[in-house]
Structures are given as structure tokens and as C-alpha cells.
Design an enzyme around this catalytic site. Structure first.
Site, mmCIF file in Angstrom:
data_model
loop_
_atom_site.group_PDB
_atom_site.id
_atom_site.type_symbol
_atom_site.label_atom_id
_atom_site.label_comp_id
_atom_site.label_asym_id
_atom_site.label_seq_id
_atom_site.Cartn_x
_atom_site.Cartn_y
_atom_site.Cartn_z
ATOM 1 N N ARG A 86 70.637 18.524 -48.462
ATOM 2 C CA ARG A 86 71.336 17.855 -47.358
ATOM 3 C C ARG A 86 72.010 16.589 -47.885
ATOM 4 O O ARG A 86 71.519 15.941 -48.801
ATOM 5 C CB ARG A 86 70.359 17.480 -46.239
ATOM 6 C CG ARG A 86 69.958 18.652 -45.371
ATOM 7 C CD ARG A 86 69.082 18.223 -44.218
ATOM 8 N NE ARG A 86 67.789 17.740 -44.664
ATOM 9 C CZ ARG A 86 67.453 16.473 -44.821
ATOM 10 N NH1 ARG A 86 68.312 15.501 -44.540
ATOM 11 N NH2 ARG A 86 66.251 16.133 -45.239
ATOM 12 N N TYR A 216 75.149 24.644 -48.554
ATOM 13 C CA TYR A 216 73.691 24.470 -48.561
ATOM 14 C C TYR A 216 73.112 24.603 -47.136
ATOM 15 O O TYR A 216 73.633 23.981 -46.195
ATOM 16 C CB TYR A 216 73.305 23.105 -49.168
ATOM 17 C CG TYR A 216 71.831 22.830 -48.956
ATOM 18 C CD1 TYR A 216 70.870 23.533 -49.697
ATOM 19 C CD2 TYR A 216 71.392 21.941 -47.972
ATOM 20 C CE1 TYR A 216 69.521 23.337 -49.451
ATOM 21 C CE2 TYR A 216 70.039 21.747 -47.734
ATOM 22 C CZ TYR A 216 69.101 22.447 -48.477
ATOM 23 O OH TYR A 216 67.774 22.270 -48.236
ATOM 24 N N LYS A 225 69.159 21.858 -38.393
ATOM 25 C CA LYS A 225 69.128 20.392 -38.307
ATOM 26 C C LYS A 225 70.190 19.893 -37.324
ATOM 27 O O LYS A 225 69.974 18.926 -36.595
ATOM 28 C CB LYS A 225 69.359 19.786 -39.690
ATOM 29 C CG LYS A 225 68.330 20.216 -40.718
ATOM 30 C CD LYS A 225 66.944 19.863 -40.272
ATOM 31 C CE LYS A 225 65.899 20.304 -41.282
ATOM 32 N NZ LYS A 225 64.541 20.012 -40.814
ATOM 33 N N HIS A 245 61.050 16.987 -35.246
ATOM 34 C CA HIS A 245 60.946 17.571 -36.589
ATOM 35 C C HIS A 245 59.464 17.840 -36.867
ATOM 36 O O HIS A 245 58.834 17.127 -37.646
ATOM 37 C CB HIS A 245 61.535 16.568 -37.592
ATOM 38 C CG HIS A 245 61.753 17.116 -38.965
ATOM 39 N ND1 HIS A 245 61.912 16.303 -40.065
ATOM 40 C CD2 HIS A 245 61.852 18.390 -39.423
ATOM 41 C CE1 HIS A 245 62.100 17.053 -41.139
ATOM 42 N NE2 HIS A 245 62.064 18.311 -40.782
ATOM 43 N N SER A 267 60.866 15.842 -44.684
ATOM 44 C CA SER A 267 61.237 17.056 -45.417
ATOM 45 C C SER A 267 60.467 17.177 -46.728
ATOM 46 O O SER A 267 60.284 16.179 -47.437
ATOM 47 C CB SER A 267 62.730 17.021 -45.726
ATOM 48 O OG SER A 267 63.452 16.762 -44.553
ATOM 49 N N CYS A 269 57.333 17.749 -47.377
ATOM 50 C CA CYS A 269 56.003 17.116 -47.452
ATOM 51 C C CYS A 269 54.911 18.108 -47.056
ATOM 52 O O CYS A 269 53.795 17.715 -46.732
ATOM 53 C CB CYS A 269 55.936 15.903 -46.544
ATOM 54 S SG CYS A 269 56.801 14.479 -47.205
ATOM 55 N N GLY A 270 55.219 19.398 -47.024
ATOM 56 C CA GLY A 270 54.174 20.390 -46.819
ATOM 57 C C GLY A 270 53.997 20.880 -45.389
ATOM 58 O O GLY A 270 52.928 21.370 -45.044
ATOM 59 N N ASP A 294 58.913 23.847 -38.699
ATOM 60 C CA ASP A 294 59.855 22.749 -38.954
ATOM 61 C C ASP A 294 60.292 22.000 -37.691
ATOM 62 O O ASP A 294 60.500 20.794 -37.753
ATOM 63 C CB ASP A 294 61.098 23.307 -39.668
ATOM 64 C CG ASP A 294 61.977 22.226 -40.269
ATOM 65 O OD1 ASP A 294 61.429 21.273 -40.856
ATOM 66 O OD2 ASP A 294 63.209 22.324 -40.159
ATOM 67 N N SER A 384 64.930 24.407 -54.290
ATOM 68 C CA SER A 384 65.258 25.822 -54.079
ATOM 69 C C SER A 384 64.501 26.303 -52.837
ATOM 70 O O SER A 384 63.428 25.788 -52.505
ATOM 71 C CB SER A 384 64.906 26.659 -55.305
ATOM 72 O OG SER A 384 63.585 26.409 -55.723
ATOM 73 N N ARG A 385 65.061 27.302 -52.175
ATOM 74 C CA ARG A 385 64.576 27.637 -50.834
ATOM 75 C C ARG A 385 64.379 29.136 -50.633
ATOM 76 O O ARG A 385 65.005 29.946 -51.308
ATOM 77 C CB ARG A 385 65.623 27.169 -49.795
ATOM 78 C CG ARG A 385 65.828 25.661 -49.753
ATOM 79 C CD ARG A 385 64.743 25.016 -48.967
ATOM 80 N NE ARG A 385 64.849 23.568 -48.913
ATOM 81 C CZ ARG A 385 64.437 22.846 -47.871
ATOM 82 N NH1 ARG A 385 63.910 23.415 -46.809
ATOM 83 N NH2 ARG A 385 64.502 21.536 -47.893
ATOM 84 N N ASN A 512 42.822 20.829 -45.940
ATOM 85 C CA ASN A 512 43.280 19.975 -44.831
ATOM 86 C C ASN A 512 42.648 20.383 -43.504
ATOM 87 O O ASN A 512 42.671 19.622 -42.543
ATOM 88 C CB ASN A 512 44.815 20.012 -44.728
ATOM 89 C CG ASN A 512 45.465 19.319 -45.920
ATOM 90 O OD1 ASN A 512 44.833 18.501 -46.588
ATOM 91 N ND2 ASN A 512 46.718 19.644 -46.194
HETATM 92 C C1 OXD Z 1 64.575 19.667 -44.225
HETATM 93 C C2 OXD Z 1 64.452 21.126 -44.027
HETATM 94 O O1 OXD Z 1 65.356 19.242 -45.091
HETATM 95 O O2 OXD Z 1 63.637 21.525 -43.183
HETATM 96 O O3 OXD Z 1 63.897 18.931 -43.505
HETATM 97 O O4 OXD Z 1 65.189 21.901 -44.662
HETATM 98 MN MN MN Z 2 62.740 19.970 -42.044
#
Ligand code: OXD
Ligand code: MN
Length: 601
Positions: A86, A216, A225, A245, A267, A269-270, A294, A384-385, A512
Site C-alpha cells: 500500500r 497491488y 481498504k 480494521h 497490518s 501483526c498476525g 481483517d 507477498s500475499r 495466545n
Molecule cells: C493491510 C492488509 O495492509 O490487510 O492491512 O492488507
Molecule cells: Mn489489514
């Protein structure tokens, strides 16, 4: 200009799903007149259409075929190396006044911005196919569901949106024929994928998004988003709901007691891992189910908050995902997945840093170059996604399609903090919880371009996603709280605290659930806690740490409050509030003063 998206000629019966709504037809005509595409392709999201677009994408190298035995129905996409995350610096909220966009957004004047974008888009789709994608966000029978149309010249976008949203007939049905119905106009063009002509612009008053110059996901899957968060948050304030979010998960005890929690982490952070958590052996009989990974849309019902996941798929960070860390995620991405910017093995399988097993002796890296374990570069891009349907998730919650949403018992905020912030603590009340969210901070990640590892304030993990003035957003949170007779409890967590020698103190991932259990115990009124200046803190024996290989000192460190660190933290809260230039509600300023007073004793 290199032709990035040559036109395609679909066979009869594909690409002709024209909607009936006049307003949509007029808008599409207006955009076609501007962008001059070779042809218009009306998407219906069908299997046949998808097969055709995949075949065309393979021919044009938009997708690379993977080993269909190892990862069936899955493909690799390589983005332009200058276009991998982003771009917050090129993301704009174009409200009539700068003040409406507020101090945390880039603002640009709507009239000037439309004119600039029109200039860039004039003739931009010559020789290309213009795809028109109808989609719906949220379950079909949810009062919160929203309709969007995305026009794009990218097949990757069409194929990804088919995974990420409810696409086609279902959206058209919900929209109906009323030309005055609410729907989002989304326009995307790759242009020539040049960072100098890359703009992601939101016009909240017009329910319109225009994104140019990027391919992207976070910049171009406008459902996510752009609509579900930036435009969504603007609509949510106007219509008295919340667009956040946040992941949404269900947690069920062996006795069958079930709670839902929503959690906001910045973003990368798990969130996806937390939403798919696999309990360790000691928690046999506990079940965690995923509603969303998300985004949460929440509304007031029965005096509480009920949440739906507006999305239909996951667009998650790949590196670090393994059977060891998250077998649900691995099973989710084992088929019917589009991978972006991962590495390719010699037998056309996918690979990334952190995958199970040793790195192969040879790979093609995310840029298409040869790679060996001696290479200096990473094989997969750190951002990478995967794009994968939520139905692939073995832990999908059974109520994911429930229109009224799931009742939220707890809201969790969290960030990536090496120091200062304890493993978990609970806010004293809603307004204090809003303060915890408003002052959240995290070390930056590869999800956005820019320096990685710098601590930045990221209120409610919405800094890049709040589509209006952040001060009004804080007030909206406070106002929602005043309408709740049965509000969720609010917590803050930090899985990332480190020891003096730089090692993570907490194992994270499946463990966790130990923190989650304490949170649930607090919701049920059974969990113990000590009152501290920052909120209710568990003592080590309030957490179930049985069969966990962790040092007592580490637990003490995880839960301790260092007064000096907190003095600095509170000063940073003040600095952040001051930097917002007077928009922070008094109620939150008061919270800060109370917190500061707690450390002066
Ligand atoms: C972010 C995503 O960047 O969810 O927060 O892709
Ligand atoms: Mn996100």
C-alpha cells in the site's frame, strides 16, 4: 507505453452480464467514454468466466501456472517490483474541506483531483478490455451489506475480487433497479504502473473511489481498504455503525460456552494467525473459529455490538506461514489460491521464508531471478500475499453468513511493541478502552511502503484507513459506547514484548489462547486481576500457563510495568494528541490526565 493489459475477446455467453440498473449503466458509459477501452466485459463471477480469465491471464503472463498436483487451481502473480505494498503517501481523502479529512489523512480538493484523474484516465484503456465487476460486501441478508461496482483493466483484479467479495448475481439482486439506491463507484486503471502516476483517491461524499497506477491488492481491490474501511468508516459514522480494521473470532470452551471477540492489530501483526488460532494440547477441547481476518462491520443490537465480516476471502501475508505456526492457514492456501510475489520452486510449487522444511537448493525469486540459499535477497517479498476463499478455512465459523452478525463479548487492541506494553490488560470501562485504542502504537511492517520497525501511533489500527477526521472518529467511538447497555469489554495485548537481549518473551501463535482464555474469564466475571494505573492486569497465576515452556522471569517481565517507560509512553501519547491539532475529544484528554496521575503517586 508497454501494453500491460491487452484486450481479450470472450466467447459468446461470457462477459455480457450487463446489469439493469440505469444509474450503473450511465456511469459505466461515462467511464468508457473517458477511458476508451477496446471492449467492455460485464462480469458475473461464474466458474466459466473465471476459467476463461485464468486461461487468458496465463497466455498474457499475468498469472503463472503452479504445479496443479501440489497446489490445485492455484496461480502465481508477480507484480511490478515498484508496486508491492500500500502507498499511504499517495492515498487521498478528497472531502470538500481539508478539515473533514482531518490531520491524519492526505487531503486533496475533490474538483482538482477529479480533473487530474480524468486527465490521467483519458484514453487509458485504449486497446484494453474494461471489466465491470458487481460485488457485495457482507452476508446477503445483513442490513449492513453494501453494493459496489469496480471498473478495472486488470484481470488479476477481477480474479482476486471474485475470491474476496460476493460477486455477480447476488450483488445485482440486492441492488435492484432503483437508480437512487446506495452503491459504491470504484474505478481502477493500471495506467502504466508508474509510481509517479499512482494515486488512490476517495470521495466519501460521492461514495466514489478512483485508483490509478498500481496493481497491488491493497491499492486496487477497492472492496477492501478503500470501500470496507475508508468509505465504510465515513458511512458508518453517518449511519451509526462501525467499520473497523478488526478480525472476528469465535472461541468455545470444552463445556460449550462460546464467545466472539473482535481484535484490531495494525497490518501484518498476525490478525490472520490469531483468527485461525490452533489451541495447544493443554487446551484440548477448546475451539477457535474464524468469522473474519481483517475487517469487522459492527452494529448495535440488544444493547451490544454485533459484527459481520464484509469480506468473502483472505488477502494475507505469506512469509512466516507454516504448518508449525498455523496449519489452518496452510490448509486454506493449499488450493484455489492466487499467490502474489512468492518464490517458485523447480517443480512449480510455491515457497517463502518461514515455510516448513529447508529452503530448496534453487528457486526463482519473486522478481523472476534465480535464487539459492546463498542469495542475499529474500526469495519471497516480505509483503507477498495469498488471496484465498474463506470457505477454504477448516476453522470457518458456522455463523459467518448470519446477517445480524455475531455478538461481540470483547474488543482487543494490540500492536507490535518491543517494550513498555504488557502482554495483556483490561480497560476500566468503555471510555478508557477508547483511549487504549486511540493511543495504540506499533512498529511498522512491510504492508506499507516506508521504513520498517519504526514505532508509530496507529489508533485502532485505523491510521491508514479512517476515511474522515480522526477526532470525529474518536468521538464516534465514544458516542457508540453511550448507546450500549451491554458493551463489550476492551483489552490491550502485546505478543511482541522482548527481553533486554532482544528475544521475544512470549511464544505467540497457538499459545495466545492462554491470553484469550483470561479475556473470556474476565467477560464471564471469573478471571482474577490486579488494578494498575493502566488498567486491570492479570497476575501470573490468573493466566493458565500449565504445560507452557516459559521462564517465571519471562512471565514477570511480560506483565510488568516499568514506570520510566510508562512516563515516556504517556509523554508520547500527549505528543500524538498534540500533533492532531486540537481534534481529540476532551473525554480522551481527561483519560490521559488520569493515566498520568496514576504514575505520579
Ligand atoms: C493491510 C492488509 O495492509 O490487510 O492491512 O492488507
Ligand atoms: Mn489489514
Amino acid at each position: 507505453m508497454k501494453n500491460l493489459a491487452p484486450a481479450i475477446s470472450p466467447p459468446r455467453g461470457i462477459g455480457d452480464a450487463k446489469p439493469a440498473n440505469e444509474a450503473v449503466l450511465d456511469w459505466v458509459q461515462e467511464i468508457a467514454t473517458l477511458t476508451q477501452p477496446e471492449n467492455i466485459f460485464w462480469c458475473d463471477g461464474s466458474e466459466r468466466e473465471s476459467e476463461f480469465l485464468i486461461a487468458e491471464s496465463l497466455k498474457q503472463n499475468v498469472l503463472i501456472e503452479l504445479n496443479q498436483k501440489k497446489v490445485p487451481h492455484s496461480y502465481l502473480h508477480r507484480s511490478n517490483p515498484t508496486d508491492v505494498a500500500r502507498v499511504e503517501q499517495f492515498t487521498f481523502v478528497c472531502t470538500p474541506t481539508k478539515q473533514e479529512a482531518g490531520p491524519t489523512n492526505n487531503w486533496s480538493d475533490p474538483t482538482e483531483t477529479y480533473a487530474k484523474l480524468r486527465g490521467l484516465l483519458a484514453g487509458a484503456m485504449r486497446g484494453r478490455t474494461m471489466f465491470v465487476i458487481p460485488y457485495m460486501m457482507g452476508p446477503a441478508d445483513s442490513p449492513l451489506a453494501k453494493i459496489g461496482f469496480e471498473i478495472t483493466d486488470s484481470k488479476y483484479v477481477v480474479l482476486s475480487l471474485r475470491i474476496m467479495t460476493r460477486m455477480g448475481e447476488i450483488a445485482l439482486k440486492r441492488l435492484g433497479n432503483d437508480p437512487s439506491a446506495e452503491w459504491n463507484r470504484g474505478l481502477h486503471s493500471l495506467l502504466d504502473v508508474n509510481p509517479e502516476r499512482r494515486f488512490i483517491c476517495h470521495f466519501p461524499q460521492d461514495n466514489t473511489i478512483i485508483s490509478v497506477g498500481s496493481g497491488y491488492g491493497g491499492n486496487v481491490l477497492l472492496s477492501k481498504k478503500c470501500l470496507a474501511l475508508r468509505i465504510g468508516s465515513y458511512l458508518a459514522r453517518k449511519q451509526n455503525w462501525m467499520a473497523e480494521h478488526m478480525l472476528i473470532l469465535g472461541v468455545e470452551s470444552p463445556e460449550g460456552r462460546k464467545h466472539y471477540v473482535a481484535a484490531a492489530f495494525p497490518s501484518a501483526c498476525g490478525k490472520t494467525n490469531f483468527a485461525m488460532l490452533i489451541p495447544p494440547a493443554h487446551f484440548k477441547g477448546w475451539k477457535v473459529t474464524t468469522v473474519g481476518d481483517d475487517i469487522a462491520w459492527m452494529q448495535i443490537r440488544n444493547g451490544g455490538l454485533y459484527a459481520v465480516n464484509p469480506e468473502n476471502g483472505y488477502f494475507g501475508v505469506v512469509p512466516g506461514t507454516s504448518y508449525k505456526s498455523n496449519s489452518n492457514a496452510m490448509r486454506s492456501i493449499a488450493h484455489d489460491t492466487i499467490y502474489t510475489n512468492v518464490a517458485l520452486t523447480d517443480d512449480s510449487d510455491v515457497w517463502w521464508e518461514g515455510k516448513d522444511g529447508e529452503p530448496p537448493a534453487h528457486l526463482i525469486d519473486w522478481r523472476g531471478n534465480d535464487w539459492t540459499p546463498q542469495s542475499q535477497e529474500k526469495a519471497a517479498h516480505p509483503n507477498s500475499r495469498f488471496t484465498t476463499p474463506m470457505r477454504n478455512n477448516p476453522a470457518l465459523d458456522p455463523d459467518v453468513e448470519k446477517g445480524e452478525g455475531v455478538p461481540i463479548s470483547a474488543i482487543i487492541f494490540g500492536g507490535r511493541r518491543s517494550d513498555t506494553v504488557p502482554l495483556v490488560y483490561q480497560a476500566f470501562d468503555w471510555s478508557h478502552g477508547v483511549y487504549l485504542g486511540a493511543t495504540m502504537a506499533s512498529e511498522t511492517t512491510a504492508a506499507a511502503t516506508g521504513a520498517v520497525g519504526r514505532v508509530r501511533r496507529d489508533p485502532m489500527a485505523m491510521l491508514p484507513f479512517c476515511g474522515y477526521n480522526i477526532g470525529d472518529y474518536f468521538q464516534h467511538w465514544l458516542d457508540i459506547g453511550k448507546q450500549l447497555t451491554n458493551p463489550p469489554l476492551i483489552f490491550n495485548v502485546n505478543w511482541f514484548r522482548k527481553s533486554a537481549d532482544g528475544k521475544f518473551l512470549w511464544p505467540g501463535f497457538g499459545e495466545n489462547i492462554r491470553v484469550l482464555k483470561w479475556i473470556i474469564d474476565r467477560c464471564e466475571g471469573t478471571g482474577g486481576a490486579l488494578k494498575s494505573p493502566i488498567g486491570w492486569l492479570p497476575s501470573p497465576h490468573d493466566l493458565d500457563l500449565a504445560e507452557l515452556d516459559i521462564d517465571h522471569n519471562a512471565v514477570d517481565e511480560l506483565l510488568c510495568l516499568d514506570h520510566e517507560e510508562w512516563q515516556k509512553e504517556i509523554a508520547a501519547h500527549k505528543e500524538f494528541f498534540d500533533s492532531l491539532g486540537g481534534v481529540v475529544p476532551q473525554e480522551l484528554q481527561k483519560q490521559r490526565e488520569q493515566l498520568a496521575a496514576g504514575f505520579e503517586l
